[in-house]
Design a protein around this motif. Structure first.
Motif, PDB file in Angstrom:
ATOM      1  N   VAL A 477     -10.728   9.528  -5.120  1.00 49.83           N
ATOM      2  CA  VAL A 477      -9.776  10.144  -6.044  1.00 49.83           C
ATOM      3  C   VAL A 477      -8.607   9.185  -6.269  1.00 49.83           C
ATOM      4  CG1 VAL A 477     -10.421  12.490  -5.439  1.00 49.83           C
ATOM      5  CG2 VAL A 477      -8.605  11.377  -4.145  1.00 49.83           C
ATOM      6  N   ASP A 478      -8.206   9.049  -7.526  1.00 49.28           N
ATOM      7  CA  ASP A 478      -7.061   8.214  -7.890  1.00 49.28           C
ATOM      8  C   ASP A 478      -5.828   9.096  -7.990  1.00 49.28           C
ATOM      9  OD1 ASP A 478      -8.782   6.158  -8.021  1.00 49.28           O
ATOM     10  OD2 ASP A 478      -8.555   5.731 -10.152  1.00 49.28           O
ATOM     11  N   THR A 479      -4.897   8.904  -7.080  1.00 43.69           N
ATOM     12  CA  THR A 479      -3.647   9.666  -7.144  1.00 43.69           C
ATOM     13  C   THR A 479      -2.610   9.052  -6.226  1.00 43.69           C
ATOM     14  OG1 THR A 479      -2.636  11.855  -6.917  1.00 43.69           O
ATOM     15  CG2 THR A 479      -4.357  11.303  -5.338  1.00 43.69           C
ATOM     16  N   ASN A 480      -1.352   9.189  -6.592  1.00 45.00           N
ATOM     17  CA  ASN A 480      -0.247   8.758  -5.734  1.00 45.00           C
ATOM     18  C   ASN A 480       0.411   9.959  -5.053  1.00 45.00           C
ATOM     19  OD1 ASN A 480      -0.500   6.025  -6.365  1.00 45.00           O
ATOM     20  ND2 ASN A 480       0.679   6.279  -8.254  1.00 45.00           N
ATOM     21  N   GLU A 481      -0.110  11.153  -5.332  1.00 47.40           N
ATOM     22  CA  GLU A 481       0.508  12.365  -4.794  1.00 47.40           C
ATOM     23  C   GLU A 481       0.017  12.653  -3.381  1.00 47.40           C
ATOM     24  OE1 GLU A 481       1.135  15.739  -7.278  1.00 47.40           O
ATOM     25  OE2 GLU A 481       0.515  14.655  -9.085  1.00 47.40           O
ATOM     26  N   ASP A 482       0.752  13.542  -2.717  1.00 47.34           N
ATOM     27  CA  ASP A 482       0.389  13.959  -1.368  1.00 47.34           C
ATOM     28  C   ASP A 482      -0.812  14.911  -1.449  1.00 47.34           C
ATOM     29  OD1 ASP A 482       0.183  14.857   1.185  1.00 47.34           O
ATOM     30  OD2 ASP A 482       2.201  15.700   1.321  1.00 47.34           O
ATOM     31  N   ILE A 483      -1.936  14.540  -0.856  1.00 42.61           N
ATOM     32  CA  ILE A 483      -3.123  15.398  -0.901  1.00 42.61           C
ATOM     33  C   ILE A 483      -3.479  15.915   0.501  1.00 42.61           C
ATOM     34  CG2 ILE A 483      -4.054  14.332  -2.988  1.00 42.61           C
ATOM     35  CD1 ILE A 483      -6.076  12.843  -1.175  1.00 42.61           C
ATOM     36  N   ILE A 507     -13.994  12.363   1.430  1.00 41.69           N
ATOM     37  CA  ILE A 507     -12.966  12.142   0.418  1.00 41.69           C
ATOM     38  C   ILE A 507     -12.161  10.898   0.761  1.00 41.69           C
ATOM     39  CG2 ILE A 507     -11.311  13.685   1.565  1.00 41.69           C
ATOM     40  CD1 ILE A 507     -10.312  14.455  -1.243  1.00 41.69           C
ATOM     41  N   LYS A 508     -11.958  10.045  -0.246  1.00 40.06           N
ATOM     42  CA  LYS A 508     -11.152   8.830  -0.081  1.00 40.06           C
ATOM     43  C   LYS A 508     -10.093   8.778  -1.181  1.00 40.06           C
ATOM     44  CE  LYS A 508     -14.634   5.946   2.209  1.00 40.06           C
ATOM     45  NZ  LYS A 508     -15.348   4.642   2.173  1.00 40.06           N
ATOM     46  N   GLN A 509      -8.872   8.426  -0.768  1.00 43.41           N
ATOM     47  CA  GLN A 509      -7.781   8.352  -1.735  1.00 43.41           C
ATOM     48  C   GLN A 509      -7.526   6.905  -2.145  1.00 43.41           C
ATOM     49  OE1 GLN A 509      -4.053   9.948  -0.322  1.00 43.41           O
ATOM     50  NE2 GLN A 509      -3.039   9.737  -2.312  1.00 43.41           N
ATOM     51  N   LYS A 510      -7.435   6.685  -3.446  1.00 41.05           N
ATOM     52  CA  LYS A 510      -7.087   5.375  -3.967  1.00 41.05           C
ATOM     53  C   LYS A 510      -5.801   5.518  -4.775  1.00 41.05           C
ATOM     54  CE  LYS A 510      -8.697   1.639  -6.958  1.00 41.05           C
ATOM     55  NZ  LYS A 510      -9.745   1.198  -7.919  1.00 41.05           N
ATOM     56  N   ARG A 511      -4.777   4.820  -4.338  1.00 45.18           N
ATOM     57  CA  ARG A 511      -3.500   4.934  -5.038  1.00 45.18           C
ATOM     58  C   ARG A 511      -3.517   4.069  -6.297  1.00 45.18           C
ATOM     59  NH1 ARG A 511       0.223   7.736  -2.364  1.00 45.18           N
ATOM     60  NH2 ARG A 511      -0.179   8.168  -0.147  1.00 45.18           N
ATOM     61  N   THR A 512      -2.893   4.584  -7.346  1.00 44.62           N
ATOM     62  CA  THR A 512      -2.858   3.862  -8.620  1.00 44.62           C
ATOM     63  C   THR A 512      -1.935   2.663  -8.511  1.00 44.62           C
ATOM     64  OG1 THR A 512      -1.147   5.380  -9.392  1.00 44.62           O
ATOM     65  CG2 THR A 512      -3.402   5.890 -10.002  1.00 44.62           C
ATOM     66  N   VAL A 513      -2.081   1.703  -9.434  1.00 50.53           N
ATOM     67  CA  VAL A 513      -1.383   0.418  -9.368  1.00 50.53           C
ATOM     68  C   VAL A 513       0.124   0.583  -9.355  1.00 50.53           C
ATOM     69  CG1 VAL A 513      -1.011  -1.778 -10.561  1.00 50.53           C
ATOM     70  CG2 VAL A 513      -3.283  -0.773 -10.478  1.00 50.53           C
ATOM     71  N   ASN A 514       0.675   1.443 -10.232  1.00 52.24           N
ATOM     72  CA  ASN A 514       2.122   1.586 -10.290  1.00 52.24           C
ATOM     73  C   ASN A 514       2.620   2.625  -9.300  1.00 52.24           C
ATOM     74  OD1 ASN A 514       0.585   2.989 -12.073  1.00 52.24           O
ATOM     75  ND2 ASN A 514       2.156   3.387 -13.591  1.00 52.24           N
ATOM     76  N   GLY A 515       1.825   2.873  -8.199  1.00 49.17           N
ATOM     77  CA  GLY A 515       2.231   3.833  -7.183  1.00 49.17           C
ATOM     78  C   GLY A 515       3.061   3.233  -6.209  1.00 49.17           C
TER      79      GLY A 515
END
Length: 515
Positions: A477-483, A507-515
Motif C-alpha cells: 500500500v502506498d501511503t504516508n499516513e499512520d496505518i 501487508i507492506k507499507q510503501k511511503r510516497t516520495v514526497n512523504g
C-alpha cells in the motif's frame, strides 16, 4: 454462416407459448409462434397446486410442442415456468412429472429473472428503445400474477418493484366479489391506487415519467392491430385509452371483440389490462405509451443468442444491475465514497488472485454488488449490521439477479460483519447449495480482506498492489499516513482468507516520495 434453430417455451399463467427462431450472426428471425391457452394461474394462486386435469392439459400441449420442434429440426431449446409454476407448493414434484412424461425440462424463473428477460427483449429492439429512454421512462410488465415497474434514469435502469396486481389475480378478486362491469372499473381503480399511490410516494417523489413501455399479452396486441394504422405502430397517448374504455362500455363484448380482432374469451383480461394501465398512466403523469410487441419467448431467445456469442447487445445490462444496487445503497443512506474505495480494493484483489479462486465474470459482479451494499443495514441498526443488511438485500429485488445470486450477495455482506457459518450450519436456515456456498466463502474472504485495508473508513491508501508469491499474497500500500489500526486489525481479517485459499496475506507499507 451457421444457422441454428432454437425453440423458446414460456409456461405462463394463462397461456403456453412457443416461438421457433432461426439464429445466426445476422440476427434472429422468428419462423413460427404456437400458443395454447391453459389457465394455470387461477388454480395456482388460489390453491397452491395444479389439478390433475390441468397437469394433463399441460403435458398434452408440451408433447405437441415436442413434435413441432422435431418437425423444425430444433437443435436447442429452453423452457421456463413463471409465477403459476413458481407459486405451486409441489413445484419439484410437478416439474419432475412433466419431464418424465414429455421429455421437456422446465426451469423456474424467479420474478427478477423473468422481468429481466422481458427487459432484454425490449432492449434488443435497438433504436426504438434507445430513443424512448432518452426521457424518463418506466417499463410496466403486466403478468398473470403480478406487475413489475422498472424505472430508467439517464439511460440506466435504476429501480424495480413488484406488485400483486396481475391480470388473473385481479380477475379472480373481481369474480370473488361478484362485481359487474361498471363496478369492476371502480374496484380495479381502488386496488391499483392502494399500491400505486404508495409506490409513487416512495419511489417517484418529484420524478416525472414521460413514457411507459408496456409488456403484456393483451394491450400490446391491441395497440399493434391494423385497425390503429393512423397511429405509429405500437404507440398511443392517454386519450386512446379513454376511447377504449368508452367503447368497452358502449358496445357489446362480442361486437367489440370482432372489431378489435381479439378472441372474445380474452376480452375480460383485456379490459382489466386497459383499466390497470390507464390508472398507472394517470398516477405517473405519463403521456406516451409504447408497446414493442415482445414476449418472454423473445427474451429467452436473445439470452440464448447472447450466451452463445451469436449476437451482441448494444446495451450494457451489467451496468443496469450495478445502478440498481447503487440506488438501493442510496435509499438506505450507504456511503458512496466508502463503497467506491472498498469496490476498488476488492476487485483488484479478485483480479489478481484468479489463479487461486477460479471464479468468473459473474462472480466478480456479485462481489462488486457486495461492496456497494456492504453497509446498507446501518440504516436499521449499527449493532446488528450484518443481519439487517442480509434482510434488506433478501427483501429487495435486484433485476437481473436470480434468487440464488441475491442470496450469495446477502450472505457475503452478512459474513463480512459476522462470524462465518459453515455449510452444515448454513443449511439449517438457507436453501443455498454447496457450489453457491463455496462462492459465498471465497467472496467473503476477499471482501473481509478489502474491508481490513480500509478499516478506518478514511481511504488512506493512494494505491494498492498485490502479488502472489509462493504461499503468500503480498499487499503493498502506498501511503504516508499512520496505518496502525489497519495493521492491527488486518490479521483477524486475513485469517479467513488464509483458511479459504491456503494463502497468507501480508501487508507492506510503501511511503510516497514526497512523504
Amino acid at each position: 454462416m451457421a444457422v441454428r434453430t432454437f425453440a423458446a417455451i414460456d409456461v405462463g399463467s394463462f397461456e403456453l407459448s412457443m416461438k421457433i427462431f432461426e439464429v445466426s450472426r445476422r440476427g434472429m428471425k422468428e419462423i413460427d409462434h404456437i400458443r395454447r391457452e391453459i389457465n394455470m394461474g387461477t388454480e395456482s394462486y388460489t390453491t397452491g397446486k395444479l389439478s390433475y386435469e390441468r397437469v394433463e392439459e399441460l403435458c398434452e400441449a408440451l408433447l405437441a410442442f415436442s413434435d413441432i420442434m422435431k418437425t423444425y429440426r430444433v437443435s436447442d431449446y429452453a423452457a421456463y415456468g413463471t409465477s403459476a409454476i413458481r407459486e405451486t407448493e409441489n413445484t419439484i414434484i410437478l416439474l419432475n412429472q412433466i419431464e418424465v412424461r414429455t421429455g421437456i425440462h422446465i426451469q423456474v424463473l424467479s420474478n427478477s429473472e423473468q422481468r429481466f428477460l422481458d427487459y432484454k427483449s425490449i432492449a434488443f429492439q435497438g433504436e426504438g428503445f434507445l430513443k424512448i429512454i432518452e426521457n424518463p421512462t418506466a417499463i410496466v410488465d403486466i403478468g398473470g400474477g403480478s406487475i413489475q415497474i422498472s424505472l430508467f434514469d439517464k439511460d440506466k435502469l435504476v429501480s424495480t418493484q413488484n406488485m400483486k396486481l396481475g391480470v388473473l389475480r385481479l380477475q379472480e378478486r373481481l369474480r370473488h366479489m361478484n362485481a359487474g362491469v361498471k363496478q369492476s372499473d371502480d374496484l380495479i381503480t381502488e386496488l391499483v391506487d392502494s399500491q400505486m399511490l404508495t409506490y409513487k410516494k416512495l419511489y417517484l417523489k418529484d420524478r416525472e415519467i414521460r413514457n411507459i413501455i408496456i409488456v403484456d399479452d393483451y394491450v400490446s396486441m391491441l395497440l399493434r392491430k391494423k385497425s390503429l394504422e393512423h397511429e405509429m405502430t405500437g404507440y398511443a397517448g392517454r386519450e386512446l385509452f379513454e376511447k377504449f374504455e368508452k367503447a368497452y362500455h358502449s358496445q357489446r363484448t362480442g361486437e367489440l371483440a370482432k372489431k378489435w380482432d381479439v378472441p372474445e374469451e380474452n376480452m375480460p383480461m383485456l379490459h382489466i389490462s386497459l383499466m390497470l394501465l390507464k390508472r398507472i398512466m394517470e398516477i405517473m403523469g405519463a403521456e406516451l405509451i409504447w408497446a414493442p410487441g415482445v414476449t418472454l419467448c423473445d427474451g429467452i431467445a436473445y439470452e440464448y443468442a447472447e450466451k452463445n456469442k451469436i449476437v451482441a447487445a448494444s446495451h450494457d445490462f451489467e451496468q443496469d444491475i450495478i445502478a440498481c444496487a447503487q440506488n438501493i445503497s442510496k435509499r438506505y443512506r450507504g456511503s458512496s465514497k466508502r463503497s467506491a474505495t472498498l469496490e476498488q480494493i476488492a476487485l483488484h484483489i479478485f483480479d489478481h488472485t484468479r489463479k487461486i479462486h477460479g471464479l468468473g465474470r459473474r462472480e466478480r459482479l456479485l462481489l462488486q454488488l457486495s461492496t456497494i451494499l456492504h453497509d446498507c443495514g446501518k440504516y436499521i441498526s449499527m449493532v446488528n449490521l450484518g443481519e439487517c443488511s442480509y434482510s434488506i438485500i433478501m427483501a429487495t429485488e435486484i433485476i437481473g439477479l436470480s434468487h440464488k445470486e441475491r442470496e450469495i450477495v446477502a450472505n457475503v455482506v452478512k459474513f463480512n460483519h459476522l462470524e462465518f457459518d459453515y455449510y452444515e450450519e448454513m443449511a439449517r436456515y438457507s436453501t443455498i447449495d454447496r457450489e453457491a456456498y463455496l462462492v459465498v466463502a471465497k467472496l467473503t474472504a476477499i471482501l473481509r480482506l478489502a474491508n481490513g485495508l480500509d478499516r478506518s473508513h478514511k481511504q488512506k491508501f493512494k494505491d494498492v498492489r498485490t502479488k502472489l508469491k509462493d504461499d503468500q499474497l503480498i499487499i503493498t500500500v502506498d501511503t504516508n499516513e499512520d496505518i496502525t489500526l489497519e495493521k492491527g486489525l488486518f490479521d483477524a481479517r486475513a485469517g479467513f482468507f488464509q483458511e479459504v485459499y491456503n494463502v497468507r496475506p501480508v501487508i507492506k507499507q510503501k511511503r510516497t516520495v514526497n512523504g
